[in-house]
Design a protein around this motif. Structure first.
Motif, PDB file in Angstrom:
ATOM      1  N   GLU A   1       0.729  -1.263   0.012  1.00  0.00           N
ATOM      2  CA  GLU A   1      -0.003  -0.067  -0.045  1.00  0.00           C
ATOM      3  C   GLU A   1       0.842   1.377   0.051  1.00  0.00           C
ATOM      4  OE1 GLU A   1      -1.850   1.760   3.030  1.00  0.00           O
ATOM      5  OE2 GLU A   1      -3.804   2.137   2.126  1.00  0.00           O
ATOM      6  N   ASP A   2       0.710   2.072   0.984  1.00  0.00           N
ATOM      7  CA  ASP A   2       1.063   3.460   0.900  1.00  0.00           C
ATOM      8  C   ASP A   2       2.515   3.763   0.836  1.00  0.00           C
ATOM      9  OD1 ASP A   2      -1.341   4.391   0.613  1.00  0.00           O
ATOM     10  OD2 ASP A   2      -1.468   5.249   2.706  1.00  0.00           O
ATOM     11  N   SER A   3       3.208   2.435   1.198  1.00  0.00           N
ATOM     12  CA  SER A   3       4.736   2.797   1.378  1.00  0.00           C
ATOM     13  C   SER A   3       5.469   2.230  -0.115  1.00  0.00           C
ATOM     14  CB  SER A   3       5.662   1.948   2.243  1.00  0.00           C
ATOM     15  OG  SER A   3       5.603   0.653   1.840  1.00  0.00           O
TER      16      SER A   3
ATOM     17  N   VAL B   1       1.009  -9.774   4.913  1.00  0.00           N
ATOM     18  CA  VAL B   1       1.122  -8.606   3.740  1.00  0.00           C
ATOM     19  C   VAL B   1      -0.025  -7.542   4.011  1.00  0.00           C
ATOM     20  CG1 VAL B   1       1.101  -8.534   1.164  1.00  0.00           C
ATOM     21  CG2 VAL B   1       2.317 -10.524   2.158  1.00  0.00           C
ATOM     22  N   ARG B   2       0.425  -6.327   3.600  1.00  0.00           N
ATOM     23  CA  ARG B   2      -0.793  -5.138   3.435  1.00  0.00           C
ATOM     24  C   ARG B   2      -0.824  -5.150   2.129  1.00  0.00           C
ATOM     25  NH1 ARG B   2      -0.632   0.916   5.674  1.00  0.00           N
ATOM     26  NH2 ARG B   2       1.090   1.095   4.559  1.00  0.00           N
ATOM     27  N   VAL B   3      -2.230  -5.390   1.779  1.00  0.00           N
ATOM     28  CA  VAL B   3      -2.718  -5.101   0.331  1.00  0.00           C
ATOM     29  C   VAL B   3      -3.230  -3.588   0.384  1.00  0.00           C
ATOM     30  CG1 VAL B   3      -3.192  -7.625  -0.079  1.00  0.00           C
ATOM     31  CG2 VAL B   3      -4.979  -6.097   0.983  1.00  0.00           C
TER      32      VAL B   3
ATOM     33  N   PRO C   1      -6.009  -2.318   4.653  1.00  0.00           N
ATOM     34  CA  PRO C   1      -6.131  -0.888   5.104  1.00  0.00           C
ATOM     35  C   PRO C   1      -7.393  -0.211   5.044  1.00  0.00           C
ATOM     36  CG  PRO C   1      -5.081  -0.993   2.941  1.00  0.00           C
ATOM     37  CD  PRO C   1      -5.388  -2.344   3.270  1.00  0.00           C
ATOM     38  N   LYS C   2      -7.793   0.858   5.556  1.00  0.00           N
ATOM     39  CA  LYS C   2      -8.616   1.903   5.426  1.00  0.00           C
ATOM     40  C   LYS C   2      -9.948   1.317   5.272  1.00  0.00           C
ATOM     41  CE  LYS C   2      -5.892   5.063   2.773  1.00  0.00           C
ATOM     42  NZ  LYS C   2      -4.549   4.388   2.849  1.00  0.00           N
ATOM     43  N   VAL C   3     -10.176   0.189   6.363  1.00  0.00           N
ATOM     44  CA  VAL C   3     -11.605  -0.582   6.247  1.00  0.00           C
ATOM     45  C   VAL C   3     -12.601   0.577   7.003  1.00  0.00           C
ATOM     46  CG1 VAL C   3     -12.756  -2.482   7.451  1.00  0.00           C
ATOM     47  CG2 VAL C   3     -10.435  -2.685   6.886  1.00  0.00           C
TER      48      VAL C   3
ATOM     49  N   ALA D   1      -7.201  -5.721  10.359  1.00  0.00           N
ATOM     50  CA  ALA D   1      -8.145  -4.435   9.737  1.00  0.00           C
ATOM     51  C   ALA D   1      -7.654  -3.377  10.200  1.00  0.00           C
ATOM     52  CB  ALA D   1      -9.587  -4.589   9.994  1.00  0.00           C
ATOM     53  N   GLN D   2      -7.308  -2.547   9.339  1.00  0.00           N
ATOM     54  CA  GLN D   2      -6.836  -1.067   9.848  1.00  0.00           C
ATOM     55  C   GLN D   2      -7.818  -0.025   9.994  1.00  0.00           C
ATOM     56  OE1 GLN D   2      -3.319  -0.382   6.851  1.00  0.00           O
ATOM     57  NE2 GLN D   2      -2.691   0.792   8.876  1.00  0.00           N
ATOM     58  N   ILE D   3      -8.090   0.727  11.116  1.00  0.00           N
ATOM     59  CA  ILE D   3      -9.132   1.656  11.198  1.00  0.00           C
ATOM     60  C   ILE D   3      -8.331   2.935  10.943  1.00  0.00           C
ATOM     61  CG2 ILE D   3     -10.736   2.684  12.885  1.00  0.00           C
ATOM     62  CD1 ILE D   3     -11.211  -0.417  11.913  1.00  0.00           C
ATOM     63  N   GLU D   4      -8.773   3.644   9.918  1.00  0.00           N
ATOM     64  CA  GLU D   4      -7.875   4.892   9.721  1.00  0.00           C
ATOM     65  C   GLU D   4      -8.811   5.974   9.289  1.00  0.00           C
ATOM     66  OE1 GLU D   4      -4.395   4.068   7.747  1.00  0.00           O
ATOM     67  OE2 GLU D   4      -5.317   2.356   6.520  1.00  0.00           O
ATOM     68  N   SER D   5     -10.134   6.250   9.542  1.00  0.00           N
ATOM     69  CA  SER D   5     -10.905   7.263   9.131  1.00  0.00           C
ATOM     70  C   SER D   5     -12.237   7.265  10.309  1.00  0.00           C
ATOM     71  CB  SER D   5     -11.639   6.990   7.862  1.00  0.00           C
ATOM     72  OG  SER D   5     -12.332   5.732   7.927  1.00  0.00           O
TER      73      SER D   5
ATOM     74  N   ALA E   1      -2.052   8.174  10.608  1.00  0.00           N
ATOM     75  CA  ALA E   1      -1.693   9.339   9.854  1.00  0.00           C
ATOM     76  C   ALA E   1      -2.806   9.328   8.697  1.00  0.00           C
ATOM     77  CB  ALA E   1      -0.471   8.714   8.694  1.00  0.00           C
ATOM     78  N   ASP E   2      -3.322   8.474   8.065  1.00  0.00           N
ATOM     79  CA  ASP E   2      -4.711   8.598   7.596  1.00  0.00           C
ATOM     80  C   ASP E   2      -5.814   9.078   8.472  1.00  0.00           C
ATOM     81  OD1 ASP E   2      -4.586   7.828   4.654  1.00  0.00           O
ATOM     82  OD2 ASP E   2      -3.643   5.791   5.440  1.00  0.00           O
ATOM     83  N   PHE E   3      -5.787   8.597   9.617  1.00  0.00           N
ATOM     84  CA  PHE E   3      -7.008   8.909  10.483  1.00  0.00           C
ATOM     85  C   PHE E   3      -7.060  10.582  10.890  1.00  0.00           C
ATOM     86  CE2 PHE E   3      -9.574   9.447  14.052  1.00  0.00           C
ATOM     87  CZ  PHE E   3     -10.781   8.568  14.118  1.00  0.00           C
TER      88      PHE E   3
HETATM   89 MG    MG Z   1      -2.680   4.410   6.430  1.00  0.00          MG
END
Ligand code: MG
Ligand code: GLV
Length: 313
Positions: A34-36, A65-67, A96-98, A129-133, A158-160
Motif C-alpha cells: 500500500e502506501d509505502s 502482507v498489507r494489500v 487498510p482503510k476498512v 483490519a486497519q481503522i484509519e477514518s 496518519a490517515d486517521f
Molecule cells: Mg494508512
C-alpha cells in the motif's frame, strides 16, 4: 494468540529491505503493497513479496502482507497474486482503510475461494483490519465482528488524522494548541473496546519521527498502558523499544504469577475468596488482572524470579 509487540513495516518494492527485515527481531513483519509503494511499483512489489515469502527465512515472525485498500484498482490482484504465489508462507493479510464490515467479508470470501482452488487449508490465513477514518471508527464494533479470520484491529494515525482534519503534521504527536488532554484517547479506547469485545488484538500504528526514540517510547507507553498489544515499527531502532514497552516489567510479571498462585492456594486449600497477600487484598477480579499480565509476560518469554510459599499453620 500471536505475539505482536513490534510490527515492522517493510516496503514491498525494496528487495534490500525485504532481505534485511528477516534479521530484525520484530514479532511481526508486514510486507507492504500500500502506501509505502509507489503506484508504478505495485506490480513489481507483488513479485518481490511472493519471492521473499517463499525463499526468505522468517522463522519466529508473524508474516503479514498489507494489500491496497478497496477504493483502488489493485486489491483483488494483490490478494490473488500473493496468496496463490505464497499462501502457505503467509499468516495474515492486512486490509487498510476498512470502513465497514462488508469489506472484511469480501476479503474473507475471496481468501476462501483461493484457498479452495489451490488446496490450501481453508480459514488459516488471518486478517488484520486497519481503522484509519471517521467512518471506520464509527463502524468499528461491526468491523470487529465481521469475520472469524480477524485477528487484530490496527489504528492508522496518519490517515486517521487526515480523515478528521486534525491540525497537525506530526504523526502520533498531540496537535499543537490542544493542551487539555490526549487527543488520541477516545480513538484508542474506541478501538480497544471493539477489539476486546471480539477477542482481537489491538495494535497502535506508526510513529514517524524515527530519530526520536524517547518520543516513540512515550507514545508506545501510552498505548501499552491502556491495554494495546503492540505498535508498528518503521525502523530497526524502534524494535527494541516496542518489545520492551509491550512486555510487562519483570517485577509486574513476578507479582502477577504470585497473585495467581496465592489465589489458587487460598481458594482451594483454605476455601476463602478474598484474602491478604502482603499488604494487598486479592480476590477473583485481581486474579483476572493478574492473568492478563502473566499471559503477556509468558508470551514475551519472561521467567519467574520468585515463588509463592503457602503460610505454615
Ligand atoms: Mg494508512
Ligand atoms: C498507517 O497506515 C497510517 O495511516 O497511520
Amino acid at each position: 494468540m500471536r505475539s505482536r509487540r513490534s510490527c515492522l513495516a517493510v516496503p514491498g518494492s525494496n528487495p534490500r529491505f525485504l532481505e534485511k527485515a528477516q534479521g530484525i527481531g520484530a514479532d511481526e513483519v508486514f510486507l507492504d503493497l500500500e502506501d509505502s509503494v509507489a503506484p508504478l511499483a505495485k506490480e513489481g512489489a507483488r513479485k518481490n513479496i511472493v519471492a521473499a515469502l517463499r525463499e526468505g527465512d522468517w522463522s519466529g515472525k508473524t508474516r503479514v502482507v498489507r494489500v491496497n485498500d478497496l477504493g483502488t484498482q489493485w486489491t483483488y490482484r494483490d490478494v490473488i497474486e500473493v496468496v496463490e504465489g505464497a499462501g502457505e508462507f503467509l499468516d495474515c493479510l492486512m486490509l487498510p482503510k476498512v470502513e465497514d464490515p462488508t469489506q472484511v467479508v469480501w476479503l474473507d470470501t475471496l481468501l476462501t475461494q483461493i484457498e479452495k482452488a489451490n488446496g490450501l487449508e481453508v480459514g488459516r490465513i488471518g486478517i488484520e483490519a486497519q481503522i484509519e477514518s471517521a467512518r471506520g471508527l464509527v463502524n468499528v464494533d461491526a468491523i470487529g465482528g465481521s469475520s472469524k479470520r480477524l485477528e487484530t484491529l490496527v489504528f492508522g494515525p496518519a490517515d486517521f488524522m487526515a480523515s478528521i482534519n486534525m491540525r497537525t503534521l506530526v504523526v502520533g504527536e498531540q496537535p499543537p494548541g490542544y493542551t487539555e488532554g490526549d487527543a488520541y484517547h477516545y480513538i484508542l479506547m474506541r478501538i480497544l473496546m471493539a477489539a476486546r469485545m471480539h477477542d482481537l488484538q489491538a495494535i497502535d500504528g506508526p510513529y514517524l519521527a524515527i530519530k526520536d526514540l524517547d518520543g516513540y517510547r512515550r507514545v508506545a507507553g501510552r498505548a501499552a498502558a491502556l491495554g494495546f498489544d503492540g505498535k508498528w515499527v518503521l525502523h530497526p531502532s524502534q524494535v527494541e523499544a516496542a518489545n520492551e514497552v509491550f512486555s510487562p516489567a519483570q517485577e509486574d510479571y513476578d507479582h502477577a504469577e504470585l497473585i495467581l498462585d496465592a489465589y489458587d492456594y487460598y481458594t482451594t486449600v483454605e476455601r476463602r475468596g478474598a484474602v491478604m497477600l502482603g499488604d494487598e487484598m486479592i480476590d477473583e477480579a485481581s486474579r483476572k488482572m493478574a492473568l492478563v499480565v502473566a499471559a503477556k509476560g509468558r508470551a514475551a518469554g519472561l521467567g519467574r524470579t520468585g515463588t509463592f510459599t503457602p503460610p505454615t499453620p
